[in-house]
Design a protein around this motif. Structure first.
Motif, PDB file in Angstrom:
ATOM      1  N   ILE A   1       0.852  -1.193   0.000  1.00 19.43           N
ATOM      2  CA  ILE A   1       0.000   0.000   0.000  1.00 19.43           C
ATOM      3  C   ILE A   1       0.884   1.238   0.000  1.00 19.43           C
ATOM      4  O   ILE A   1       1.872   1.291   0.737  1.00 19.43           O
ATOM      5  N   SER A   2       0.583   2.203  -0.840  1.00 17.50           N
ATOM      6  CA  SER A   2       1.301   3.477  -0.765  1.00 17.50           C
ATOM      7  C   SER A   2       0.293   4.616  -0.830  1.00 17.50           C
ATOM      8  O   SER A   2      -0.720   4.520  -1.522  1.00 17.50           O
ATOM      9  N   GLU A   3       0.584   5.664  -0.097  1.00 16.23           N
ATOM     10  CA  GLU A   3      -0.346   6.795  -0.066  1.00 16.23           C
ATOM     11  C   GLU A   3      -0.113   7.669  -1.284  1.00 16.23           C
ATOM     12  O   GLU A   3       1.026   7.950  -1.649  1.00 16.23           O
ATOM     13  N   LEU A   4      -1.186   8.097  -1.916  1.00 19.65           N
ATOM     14  CA  LEU A   4      -1.058   8.976  -3.072  1.00 19.65           C
ATOM     15  C   LEU A   4      -1.062  10.426  -2.593  1.00 19.65           C
ATOM     16  O   LEU A   4      -1.828  10.786  -1.706  1.00 19.65           O
ATOM     17  N   ALA A   5      -0.194  11.223  -3.179  1.00 23.56           N
ATOM     18  CA  ALA A   5      -0.196  12.654  -2.870  1.00 23.56           C
ATOM     19  C   ALA A   5      -1.542  13.233  -3.299  1.00 23.56           C
ATOM     20  O   ALA A   5      -1.995  12.986  -4.412  1.00 23.56           O
TER      21      ALA A   5
END
Lengths: 84, 84
Positions: A79-83
């Motif tokens: 999982i990665s957070e989107l700007a």
């Protein structure tokens, strides 16, 4: 918003006919130094969640219900957070 | 020995029917916060090569010839050396 990336692989011992077919085809193309070909799925999606833990939990649930077949497949979630 | 991991994705603008089908199915399962579902291939293989650059070059050639369809797909190669 979070981006999820899910690697879906066959469980050990489960036949991988697509990988086996590619592996058998390679020598005819001159590639005799290749082994252990495995072909799985790479799923990418975007989801709205309150935090990374909630995003991961939802994706795991979606894997169990729809994205993977837990009887024959293992999945790995990133999982990665989107700007925003 | 090197392990190669190849992510095969659809090129931008190319239809992804598998991803679209999953995306359309999710709301019926209660997941209304998911978008941009893309489903590609994840290929893993082991090859014997003199160094990492040679391994990468061979995998790129194999992608062009067999593993991917460069007309509609993009591929991304990761090479890692296996402990011998």
């Amino acid at each position: 918003m979070f981006e999820a990336r899910v690697d879906v692989k066959h469980l050990p011992g489960i036949a991988d006919p697509q990988g086996a077919t590619v592996e058998r085809s390679l020598p005819a193309l001159g590639y005799t130094n290749v082994s252990e070909v495995h072909i799985g799925k790479l799923i990418r999606l975007v989801l709205d969640a309150s935090d990374e833990a909630a995003a991961r939990a939802q994706v795991a649930e979606m894997c169990e219900r729809l994205l993977a077949n837990p009887v024959i497949e293992a999945y790995e979630i990133q999982i990665s957070e989107l700007a925003s």
